[in-house]
Design a protein around this motif. Structure first.
Motif, PDB file in Angstrom:
ATOM      1  N   ARG A 222       0.860  -1.191   0.000  1.00  0.00           N
ATOM      2  CA  ARG A 222       0.000   0.000   0.000  1.00  0.00           C
ATOM      3  C   ARG A 222       0.893   1.236   0.000  1.00  0.00           C
ATOM      4  O   ARG A 222       1.750   1.391   0.876  1.00  0.00           O
ATOM      5  CB  ARG A 222      -0.906   0.020   1.223  1.00  0.00           C
ATOM      6  CG  ARG A 222      -1.791   1.269   1.347  1.00  0.00           C
ATOM      7  CD  ARG A 222      -2.624   1.213   2.629  1.00  0.00           C
ATOM      8  NE  ARG A 222      -3.552   2.332   2.728  1.00  0.00           N
ATOM      9  CZ  ARG A 222      -3.263   3.497   3.301  1.00  0.00           C
ATOM     10  NH1 ARG A 222      -2.050   3.690   3.838  1.00  0.00           N
ATOM     11  NH2 ARG A 222      -4.166   4.457   3.348  1.00  0.00           N
ATOM     12  N   GLU A 265      -7.465   2.871  -3.290  1.00  0.00           N
ATOM     13  CA  GLU A 265      -8.164   2.830  -2.016  1.00  0.00           C
ATOM     14  C   GLU A 265      -8.532   4.242  -1.581  1.00  0.00           C
ATOM     15  O   GLU A 265      -7.682   5.135  -1.571  1.00  0.00           O
ATOM     16  CB  GLU A 265      -7.280   2.173  -0.964  1.00  0.00           C
ATOM     17  CG  GLU A 265      -7.880   2.130   0.430  1.00  0.00           C
ATOM     18  CD  GLU A 265      -6.892   1.599   1.446  1.00  0.00           C
ATOM     19  OE1 GLU A 265      -6.911   0.384   1.699  1.00  0.00           O
ATOM     20  OE2 GLU A 265      -6.087   2.405   1.957  1.00  0.00           O
ATOM     21  N   HIS A 274     -12.681   0.499  -2.251  1.00  0.00           N
ATOM     22  CA  HIS A 274     -11.636   0.043  -3.156  1.00  0.00           C
ATOM     23  C   HIS A 274     -12.192  -0.038  -4.570  1.00  0.00           C
ATOM     24  O   HIS A 274     -13.218  -0.688  -4.804  1.00  0.00           O
ATOM     25  CB  HIS A 274     -11.129  -1.345  -2.754  1.00  0.00           C
ATOM     26  CG  HIS A 274     -10.198  -1.328  -1.592  1.00  0.00           C
ATOM     27  ND1 HIS A 274      -9.560  -2.453  -1.122  1.00  0.00           N
ATOM     28  CD2 HIS A 274      -9.775  -0.323  -0.790  1.00  0.00           C
ATOM     29  CE1 HIS A 274      -8.803  -2.145  -0.093  1.00  0.00           C
ATOM     30  NE2 HIS A 274      -8.929  -0.849   0.124  1.00  0.00           N
ATOM     31  N   ASN A 276     -10.825  -1.568  -7.989  1.00  0.00           N
ATOM     32  CA  ASN A 276      -9.683  -2.406  -8.333  1.00  0.00           C
ATOM     33  C   ASN A 276      -9.836  -3.088  -9.681  1.00  0.00           C
ATOM     34  O   ASN A 276     -10.934  -3.192 -10.241  1.00  0.00           O
ATOM     35  CB  ASN A 276      -9.450  -3.453  -7.235  1.00  0.00           C
ATOM     36  CG  ASN A 276     -10.706  -4.217  -6.881  1.00  0.00           C
ATOM     37  OD1 ASN A 276     -11.280  -4.914  -7.701  1.00  0.00           O
ATOM     38  ND2 ASN A 276     -11.159  -4.069  -5.628  1.00  0.00           N
TER      39      ASN A 276
END
Length: 321
Positions: A222, A265, A274, A276
Motif C-alpha cells: 500500500r 483505495e 476500493h 480495483n
C-alpha cells in the motif's frame, strides 16, 4: 594536626571537579532518557482487512462490526469483453457479502456468503483471524504477524451425471474447503506498507486431476498518495503440481494464471472504498488461488469494487491513526 595548604587546595579542586562531572553526567542521562523512544504499537499498517484479493494483517477492534461488499464484473477486453459487453459491466463473475466482528482487539471472526466464480457455487464461509505479533515503533519488533483461517462450504447441487466434475459430491465432507495463512506485514513509514503471506489451500473434493492441496505465496503493498487515497496491489504465486497442470492444459484445455490485482483505495470516514482491477474472477481464496484461468495479457481482467462500513458497539470510540 593541621592539613597542609597545598593538600587542602587539591582536595577542594577534586571535590569541585567531581561535582561538575556528576552534574554533567546526570544532565546527559536525563537528556538521553527524554530522547529514548517509547515502545508503542504501530497501528493502521493497512486501512482494511483486505487489499484486493488477499487479506492484510489488520483485525477488527473489540466490539466492532465490519460490513463488507465485494463485487467482480466481467472481462474488460478480450473475446468476452469489449463494447458489446459494455467492458464487463453487463456480467458479474462473483459477489460476496460478509461480516467481521472483533471479539478482542487481536481476535476477530467472520461470516460471508459468495456467489462463486466456478462450477463450485453458493459458498458459505466462516473465518477467524488473530494478531500473533504487533510491530513496535522502536523496531524492537520489526514486523507484525497475523494468523488467518477459513472454512468454506458449498451448497450447490451435486452433479450425479459426471463423476469427474468438481461438484460430483457423494457426502457432506466433499463440500468442505480450508484456507490457512500466516500474514507477515511491516509499516515502513506513514506512506508505505508491505506484506508477505505464505498460504495453504485444501479442497476436500476437486475435478479429476485437479489438486486437493496447494501452497502459495502472496505479496502486497500500500502506497499512500494523499491523506485519504492510496495505491494498493497484491500478487499470488501458487505452487501447482506440474503433471496435473500439464494434464489439465492438454486434455481439459484449461490454463492457469497467477492472480494479480491493482487498485485505488479511498477512505471516507467510516467507509473504506476500493476500486480495483484483477484477472481473478473469484473473490474467496479457495477459488482464486488454485483456479484463476484469466490472463491480463489477453485482456481478461476486470474491474471491481469493495466497500467496507464499520460499526462500533464500544462506549468509547476507537480511532486508528
Amino acid at each position: 594536626m593541621k592539613i597542609p595548604t597545598l593538600l587542602f587546595k587539591k582536595s577542594i579542586l577534586s571535590i569541585l571537579l567531581f561535582s561538575s562531572l556528576s552534574a554533567m553526567a546526570q544532565e546527559d542521562l536525563e537528556k538521553s532518557l527524554q530522547m529514548s523512544p517509547t515502545r508503542d504499537k504501530v497501528s493502521a499498517t493497512f486501512k482494511s482487512t483486505r487489499l484486493i484479493n488477499g487479506h492484510t494483517n489488520e483485525t477488527i477492534h473489540k466490539n466492532e462490526l465490519d460490513f463488507k461488499v465485494d463485487h467482480r464484473f466481467g472481462d474488460i477486453a478480450g473475446s468476452n469483453g469489449g463494447i458489446r459487453q459494455f467492458f464487463g459491466l453487463d456480467n458479474s463473475t462473483d459477489v460476496r457479502i460478509g461480516f467481521e466482528y472483533g471479539l478482542s482487539d487481536r481476535l476477530s471472526i467472520g461470516l460471508a456468503r459468495s456467489k462463486g466464480a466456478t462450477a463450485v457455487q453458493q459458498l458459505y464461509e466462516g473465518s477467524i483471524k488473530f494478531r500473533l505479533l504487533e510491530q513496535s515503533s522502536d523496531d524492537r519488533i520489526p514486523f507484525a504477524l497475523t494468523l488467518f483461517g477459513s472454512n468454506t462450504i458449498t451448497a450447490v447441487k451435486a452433479n450425479t451425471e459426471d463423476p469427474a466434475s468438481a461438484t460430483a459430491y457423494e457426502n457432506f465432507q466433499d463440500r468442505m474447503n480450508y484456507v490457512s495463512q500466516l500474514i507477515i506485514a511491516r509499516k515502513f513509514n506513514s506512506s508505505f506498507s508491505f506484506l508477505i503471506s505464505p498460504t495453504y489451500v485444501h479442497r476436500n473434493f476437486t475435478a479429476f486431476r485437479d489438486q486437493n492441496s496447494m501452497f502459495a505465496v502472496a505479496a502486497g503493498g500500500r502506497a499512500k498518495l494523499s491523506k485519504r487515497m492510496a495505491l494498493v496491489v497484491d500478487y499470488f504465486l501458487p505452487f501447482r503440481n506440474k503433471a496435473d497442470r500439464d494434464y489439465l492444459e492438454q486434455v481439459g484445455n484449461t490454463k492457469f494464471y497467477n492472480p494479480l490485482g491493482l487498485g485505488l483505495e479511498m477512505e471516507t470516514g467510516g467507509h473504506v472504498f476500493h476500486l480495483n482491477f484483477t484477472n481473478a474472477t473469484a473473490i474467496q481464496e479457495m477459488q482464486f488461488i488454485p483456479q484463476t484461468t484469466s490472463s491480463w495479457l489477453k485482456g481478461q481482467y476486470r474491474w471491481g469494487f469493495s466497500i467496507s462500513r464499520r460499526f462500533s458497539f464500544n462506549k468509547e470510540k476507537h480511532e486508528k491513526s
